[in-house]
Design a protein around this motif. Sequence first.
Motif, PDB file in Angstrom:
ATOM      1  N   VAL A   1       1.420  -1.176   0.478  1.00 37.51           N
ATOM      2  CA  VAL A   1      -0.171   0.546   0.398  1.00 37.51           C
ATOM      3  C   VAL A   1       1.106   0.895   0.289  1.00 37.51           C
ATOM      4  N   LEU A   2       1.318   1.883  -1.235  1.00 37.35           N
ATOM      5  CA  LEU A   2       2.158   2.886  -1.386  1.00 37.35           C
ATOM      6  C   LEU A   2       1.143   4.583  -1.167  1.00 37.35           C
ATOM      7  N   ALA A   3       1.355   4.883  -0.380  1.00 32.84           N
ATOM      8  CA  ALA A   3       0.584   6.163   0.541  1.00 32.84           C
ATOM      9  C   ALA A   3       1.477   7.103   0.485  1.00 32.84           C
ATOM     10  N   ASP A   4       1.192   7.991   0.320  1.00 31.68           N
ATOM     11  CA  ASP A   4       1.512   9.608  -0.580  1.00 31.68           C
ATOM     12  C   ASP A   4       0.814  10.739  -0.511  1.00 31.68           C
ATOM     13  N   LEU A   5       1.230  12.161  -0.762  1.00 31.52           N
ATOM     14  CA  LEU A   5       0.570  13.487  -0.964  1.00 31.52           C
ATOM     15  C   LEU A   5      -0.359  13.156  -2.086  1.00 31.52           C
TER      16      LEU A   5
ATOM     17  N   ASP B   1      -2.369  12.281   4.163  1.00 33.97           N
ATOM     18  CA  ASP B   1      -1.485  12.748   4.657  1.00 33.97           C
ATOM     19  C   ASP B   1      -1.246  12.779   6.309  1.00 33.97           C
ATOM     20  N   VAL B   2      -0.051  12.059   6.166  1.00 25.49           N
ATOM     21  CA  VAL B   2       0.343  11.370   7.784  1.00 25.49           C
ATOM     22  C   VAL B   2      -0.248  11.807   9.115  1.00 25.49           C
TER      23      VAL B   2
ATOM     24  N   GLN C   1      -7.985   9.916   9.736  1.00 21.38           N
ATOM     25  CA  GLN C   1      -8.467   9.703   8.958  1.00 21.38           C
ATOM     26  C   GLN C   1      -8.178   8.943   7.646  1.00 21.38           C
ATOM     27  N   ASP C   2      -6.783   9.346   6.730  1.00 17.66           N
ATOM     28  CA  ASP C   2      -6.309   9.346   5.432  1.00 17.66           C
ATOM     29  C   ASP C   2      -5.473   8.058   6.676  1.00 17.66           C
TER      30      ASP C   2
END
Length: 255
Positions: A32-36, A58-59, A63-64
């Motif tokens: 799971v690639l999380a970024d802005l 947004d880390v 909610q995100d």
Amino acid sequence: MIKNVVSLVTGGASGLGRATAERLARQGASVVLADLPSSNGSEVAKELGDKVVFVPVDVSSEQDVTAAVQTAKDKFGRLDLTVNCAGTATAVKTYNFNKNVAHRLEDFQRVINVNTVGTFNVIRLSAGLMGANTPNQDGQRGVIVNTASVAAFDGQIGQAAYSASKAAVVGMTLPIARDLSTQGIRICTIAPGLFNTPMLAALPEKVRTFLAKSIPFPQRLGDPSEYAQLVQAIYENPLLNGETIRLDGALRMMP
Ligand SMILES: NC(=O)C1=CN([C@@H]2O[C@H](COP(=O)(O)OP(=O)(O)OC[C@H]3O[C@@H](n4cnc5c(N)ncnc54)[C@H](O)[C@@H]3O)[C@@H](O)[C@H]2O)C=CC1
Ligand SMILES: C[C@H](CCC(=O)O)[C@H]1CC[C@H]2[C@@H]3C(=O)C[C@@H]4C[C@H](O)CC[C@]4(C)[C@H]3CC[C@]12C
């Protein structure tokens, strides 16, 4: 050992995070690639194959990050490895005596909010899902890797916010290892020196060459793949826990 691992990589669209996502995906892990939302995470995920899914995050948002962790559960059934690479920096002196202006409080708070609060937010929410895993023969349910910086130890002029934000990541590593030990979740922090990423590319070539020459050995910027290599080593070594590892070629930053 990385094959079939389910991972969450923050800051995965660029630099150290991207190299980590690439290495994990190449070896058969799901990511799971999380970024802005403004990042090119969606394109990067497509490039890396169908076991990589982008989630705009947004880390510092509960909610995100909840949505990112939920994606790991919904798409891949669990979460084994979380790598915190999302980060931001600023270079401002505490007080500019030439202009008679103080460091903006908002700038200090922004850096702390992303680097410290964001990292903790991702750790606490990842731990919840990891805790539901069936433990392996060693009792391990999951592994978390954070990214600090050598600036946590040798902060330079203009780095009050950045150094404080990264020192806090170093500081939280041992207590969190203790907190999560009952569930068999390990946590380590990497403190990188100077790596050739878009963050460093913001500096003029002359400055980057000068910085590289200040590293005892090897006298070059680190390659992001060398960071990713250490993430894998931490995942694979069951005894690494609660520790911060400098990855810096013996660099000690000057003032
Ligand atoms: N490049 C270097 O020499 C060093 C980097 N570091 C740290 O390593 C980490 C990765 O840095 P690089 O790959 O060099 O930087 P980078 O700028 O290439 O990548 C950082 C990524 O984090 C993402 N990001 C920023 N704020 C975010 C937020 N609020 N939520 C989600 N994503 C966010 C950015 O969009 C970007 O994709 C950072 O934490 C940085 O402080 C530490 C020491 C040295
Ligand atoms: C080039 C950036 C300045 C752009 C601007 O004027 O806004 C630098 C701002 C912060 C720097 C980073 C930083 O302070 C953290 C690390 C500290 C290490 O000692 C060197 C590498 C850093 C990633 C450093 C790189 C340049 C900046 C991003």
